[in-house]
Motif scaffolding. Sequence first.
Motif, mmCIF file in Angstrom:
data_model
loop_
_atom_site.group_PDB
_atom_site.id
_atom_site.type_symbol
_atom_site.label_atom_id
_atom_site.label_comp_id
_atom_site.label_asym_id
_atom_site.label_seq_id
_atom_site.Cartn_x
_atom_site.Cartn_y
_atom_site.Cartn_z
ATOM 1 N N TRP A 110 0.886 -0.883 -0.329
ATOM 2 C CA TRP A 110 0.058 0.112 -0.380
ATOM 3 C C TRP A 110 1.073 1.452 -0.145
ATOM 4 N N GLU A 132 -2.911 5.462 -1.634
ATOM 5 C CA GLU A 132 -4.126 4.734 -1.542
ATOM 6 C C GLU A 132 -4.489 4.323 -0.282
ATOM 7 N N ASN A 133 -3.323 4.396 1.425
ATOM 8 C CA ASN A 133 -4.835 4.254 2.031
ATOM 9 C C ASN A 133 -5.174 5.613 2.741
ATOM 10 N N LYS A 134 -5.394 6.305 1.824
ATOM 11 C CA LYS A 134 -5.607 7.809 2.532
ATOM 12 C C LYS A 134 -7.150 7.870 1.546
#
Length: 340
Positions: free
Chosen positions: A256, A260-262
């Motif tokens: 990740w 992308e996490n956000k």
Amino acid sequence: MRTARSRMPKNFSLEDRLAACAEAVESNPSVWAGQWRSWMPCMKSAVASDADTIAAAMGGSDDALEACRAGASAIEMTGGSSSETDSVSVSPVLRLESPRTPYARVCLDLGCGKGEYTVACAKANPDTLFIGLDIEGVCVMRGAERALAEGVANAVFVFEENPDLDLSTLFAPGELDAILLNFPTPFPKKKKAPLRLTYVDRLMAYRPLLAEKGVVRLRTDSQPLRDFSLTQLELAGYDVRWNTDDVRSKFPDEPWSGYENKLVAQGATVYGFEAVPQRPGPDPDAIVQTAPLSLVSYLPEDIESLDYVPHGMQGCVNNMKGRRANRRAKGLPEWTRPII
């Protein structure tokens, strides 16, 4: 829009921080063109004490020795000092102790951001050199600090301020096994389409740098950018190996990125594709841009049903919704967007 550097503390020194993590930052990337498979940190002290040993470790070429000397010179020009405030703990300095086997592959993470994805991919593929390139010096610094802190020696970061940089000045023909485009800036407006990393001119420029089976790989939260990019791949003579509306489901174990996490936390799914250049490619002079250039043209007609609005397009989607609501309130025919 504020830059990453503008958000740093007043006493922050990018130059000092880059110098402190210089072993994971390549200050003279152009001298490594054609030699990236043999890349290794070339510190000033090591070059001064035993340049011939380093050259032998890299294959014994004059170009390799020149690269080490150039890298050492660049490090020397930074001043070699590090800030005592806002410091980050890193692992011990990587040493040039013995010759190493050249990397099996070289992958460019173009627009690498803070380097989470770059470092994670490098950790999972120790026989591959991952090069993270970004126009934000703070992002390059963060990536390099992360690589050193995690002891990942096969990730190196390059700071290039020019968004229109000719990549052929950094890489030799056929040198790259992959060009990774992870959540690139979408530039939704028509007039900024040439800035997109998947615009036909840029895709054409990637072609000679890719190895025989080299690929271009996109991951994005923007369905419009993905769909626009597919039109550009066709113009630039690429074959699509795979294309998906959910990269995470297709590759659940893939690292990740922070971005992308956000975005996934905000409701995004990740669109993407992998493509390989056809051989031979199209005649550049014969290419005619036929695709709509505004990303608005790639939005679904029923925008009210969108559960997630791609990053950078919230304003235009809200405007479209407002226009339609106003026309309905006045009893006017439904407004349809122009194809632009």
